[in-house]
Design a protein around this motif. Structure first.
Motif, mmCIF file in Angstrom:
data_model
loop_
_atom_site.group_PDB
_atom_site.id
_atom_site.type_symbol
_atom_site.label_atom_id
_atom_site.label_comp_id
_atom_site.label_asym_id
_atom_site.label_seq_id
_atom_site.Cartn_x
_atom_site.Cartn_y
_atom_site.Cartn_z
ATOM 1 N N VAL A 119 53.374 35.426 33.861
ATOM 2 C CA VAL A 119 52.105 34.745 33.626
ATOM 3 C C VAL A 119 51.012 35.790 33.778
ATOM 4 O O VAL A 119 50.849 36.373 34.853
ATOM 5 N N ILE A 120 50.281 36.044 32.683
ATOM 6 C CA ILE A 120 49.267 37.102 32.675
ATOM 7 C C ILE A 120 47.870 36.496 32.694
ATOM 8 O O ILE A 120 47.548 35.627 31.883
ATOM 9 N N ILE A 121 47.057 36.977 33.628
ATOM 10 C CA ILE A 121 45.673 36.522 33.735
ATOM 11 C C ILE A 121 44.755 37.737 33.744
ATOM 12 O O ILE A 121 44.943 38.663 34.538
ATOM 13 N N ASN A 122 43.775 37.751 32.852
ATOM 14 C CA ASN A 122 42.703 38.744 32.930
ATOM 15 C C ASN A 122 41.580 38.102 33.736
ATOM 16 O O ASN A 122 40.925 37.170 33.270
ATOM 17 N N LEU A 123 41.373 38.586 34.944
ATOM 18 C CA LEU A 123 40.470 37.908 35.867
ATOM 19 C C LEU A 123 39.004 37.973 35.439
ATOM 20 O O LEU A 123 38.191 37.196 35.933
ATOM 21 N N SER A 124 38.675 38.864 34.525
ATOM 22 C CA SER A 124 37.298 38.901 34.035
ATOM 23 C C SER A 124 36.952 37.631 33.265
ATOM 24 O O SER A 124 35.785 37.272 33.127
ATOM 25 N N THR A 125 37.987 36.930 32.757
ATOM 26 C CA THR A 125 37.758 35.670 32.028
ATOM 27 C C THR A 125 37.743 34.473 32.963
ATOM 28 O O THR A 125 37.436 33.361 32.546
ATOM 29 N N LEU A 126 38.070 34.712 34.233
ATOM 30 C CA LEU A 126 38.226 33.612 35.176
ATOM 31 C C LEU A 126 36.976 33.345 35.989
ATOM 32 O O LEU A 126 36.774 32.242 36.498
ATOM 33 N N ILE A 127 36.131 34.362 36.120
ATOM 34 C CA ILE A 127 34.954 34.241 36.972
ATOM 35 C C ILE A 127 34.016 33.185 36.434
ATOM 36 O O ILE A 127 33.621 33.200 35.265
ATOM 37 N N ASN A 128 33.651 32.279 37.300
ATOM 38 C CA ASN A 128 32.743 31.189 36.945
ATOM 39 C C ASN A 128 31.449 31.361 37.719
ATOM 40 O O ASN A 128 31.431 31.939 38.803
ATOM 41 N N ALA A 129 30.354 30.867 37.147
ATOM 42 C CA ALA A 129 29.066 30.945 37.829
ATOM 43 C C ALA A 129 29.152 30.283 39.203
ATOM 44 O O ALA A 129 28.476 30.682 40.152
ATOM 45 N N ARG A 130 29.989 29.279 39.312
ATOM 46 C CA ARG A 130 30.208 28.618 40.599
ATOM 47 C C ARG A 130 31.484 29.176 41.203
ATOM 48 O O ARG A 130 32.575 28.976 40.673
ATOM 49 N N ILE A 131 31.349 29.908 42.311
ATOM 50 C CA ILE A 131 32.502 30.553 42.928
ATOM 51 C C ILE A 131 33.549 29.524 43.318
ATOM 52 O O ILE A 131 34.746 29.768 43.242
ATOM 53 N N GLN A 140 37.809 42.064 40.080
ATOM 54 C CA GLN A 140 36.833 41.042 39.707
ATOM 55 C C GLN A 140 36.734 39.932 40.755
ATOM 56 O O GLN A 140 35.687 39.323 40.926
ATOM 57 N N ILE A 141 37.837 39.661 41.455
ATOM 58 C CA ILE A 141 37.798 38.610 42.477
ATOM 59 C C ILE A 141 38.155 39.139 43.864
ATOM 60 O O ILE A 141 38.105 38.397 44.834
ATOM 61 N N CYS A 192 49.263 42.874 40.858
ATOM 62 C CA CYS A 192 47.837 42.954 40.531
ATOM 63 C C CYS A 192 47.520 44.362 40.025
ATOM 64 O O CYS A 192 48.168 45.329 40.427
ATOM 65 N N ALA A 193 46.535 44.451 39.152
ATOM 66 C CA ALA A 193 46.164 45.746 38.581
ATOM 67 C C ALA A 193 44.658 45.923 38.639
ATOM 68 O O ALA A 193 43.898 44.960 38.460
ATOM 69 N N THR A 194 44.242 47.147 38.894
ATOM 70 C CA THR A 194 42.812 47.441 38.946
ATOM 71 C C THR A 194 42.549 48.895 38.565
ATOM 72 O O THR A 194 43.388 49.770 38.806
ATOM 73 N N SER A 212 36.994 49.474 45.427
ATOM 74 C CA SER A 212 36.058 48.359 45.540
ATOM 75 C C SER A 212 36.727 47.104 46.105
ATOM 76 O O SER A 212 36.061 46.109 46.384
ATOM 77 N N ILE A 213 38.046 47.154 46.285
ATOM 78 C CA ILE A 213 38.788 45.979 46.745
ATOM 79 C C ILE A 213 38.738 45.879 48.261
ATOM 80 O O ILE A 213 38.836 46.888 48.975
ATOM 81 N N ASP A 214 38.593 44.669 48.749
ATOM 82 C CA ASP A 214 38.503 44.411 50.175
ATOM 83 C C ASP A 214 39.741 44.954 50.900
ATOM 84 O O ASP A 214 40.876 44.765 50.456
ATOM 85 N N THR A 215 39.504 45.637 52.034
ATOM 86 C CA THR A 215 40.613 46.276 52.749
ATOM 87 C C THR A 215 41.630 45.252 53.273
ATOM 88 O O THR A 215 42.832 45.547 53.344
ATOM 89 N N ALA A 216 41.171 44.071 53.633
ATOM 90 C CA ALA A 216 42.101 43.038 54.106
ATOM 91 C C ALA A 216 43.043 42.613 52.987
ATOM 92 O O ALA A 216 44.211 42.298 53.240
#
Length: 237
Positions: free
Chosen positions: A79-91, A119-120, A156-158, A163-167
């Motif tokens: 299942v492939i998701i490009n997260l740039s298409t997932l971001i919504n104005a409402r988090i 992106q997320i 996951c790929a970046t 820029s990714i959270d250390t946690a």
């Protein structure tokens, strides 16, 4: 936003042996694949398999094809998701969509491939104007990753590792870097691509200091021009 508009169930089959990347990455991924092939046997000893992988590095250097090759080796859907298409104005809506995608992959025991993970997964220390909402989103993702079952695989790929959270980074058992190919590696890739064409068309100028994806696009463009030119010449005879 409809979940099925966001997801891609890719059916392309790619063999791990056909990929060109470092020996270190190949050894690590081969071990992970073997762990999943012997999942039930390892469970008897309370041994958990590695099922969370982060691929990072320059665009076009094989991260997506690697995810597809892992799915092929394990005979799993991807299942492939490009997260740039997932971001919504409402988090909050984005969090809901992310959870739905994780649920889908878990139901199918699939390989879940999240592209552009930054992106997320941005650091909660960032200067983002919506940093409060972003923190809540990152917390949601951490929980989803923590409870992701071992019979599924999260990749996951970046291109923006730092820029990714250390946690979030700590959740990945494998973090593999994908570098730009050197001249020798590109020559191997050119040889492989050109072998599909007639010998008299293979003597082309090779470009270097580019990614695998850029090399493939270059070959495709060059070959189309050569084949069309040859066909037009034959018409004139």
């Amino acid at each position: 936003m409809n979940l099925y508009e966001l997801t891609v169930n890719d059916t392309e089959k790619i063999a791990l042996a056909d990929l060109l990347f470092s020996d270190e990455n190949k050894i690590a991924l081969t071990q992970t694949i073997k762990e999943h092939q012997y999942l039930e046997e390892l469970k008897k000893y309370n041994l958990k398999v590695d099922n969370k992988i982060l691929l990072h590095g320059h665009s076009g250097c094989g991260k997506t094809t690697t995810a597809k090759a892992i799915a092929t080796a394990l005979n799993k859907n991807i299942v492939i998701i490009n997260l740039s298409t997932l971001i919504n104005a409402r988090i909050g809506e984005t969090s809901k969509n992310v959870k739905a995608i994780f649920d889908k992959a878990i139901r199918e025991k699939a390989v879940l491939f999240l592209d552009e993970f930054d992106q997320i997964g941005k650091s909660r220390d960032s200067d983002d104007k919506d940093v409060g909402e972003m923190r809540r989103l990152v917390n949601t993702i951490i929980q989803l990753i923590d409870y992701f079952p071992t019979d599924s695989l999260l990749i996951c790929a970046t291109n923006h590792y730092h820029s990714i959270d250390t946690a979030l980074l700590r959740r990945f058992q494998l973090r593999l870097a994908f570098q730009m190919p050197n001249d020798s590696e590109l020559n191997l890739y050119y040889d492989k691509l050109l072998s599909d064409f007639p010998v008299h068309l293979q003597a082309i100028l090779r470009k270097y200091n580019i990614s695998y994806a850029e090399a493939k696009d270059y070959i495709n463009t060059t070959m189309k021009k050569q084949i069309i030119a040859e066909l037009e010449f034959q018409k004139q005879l």
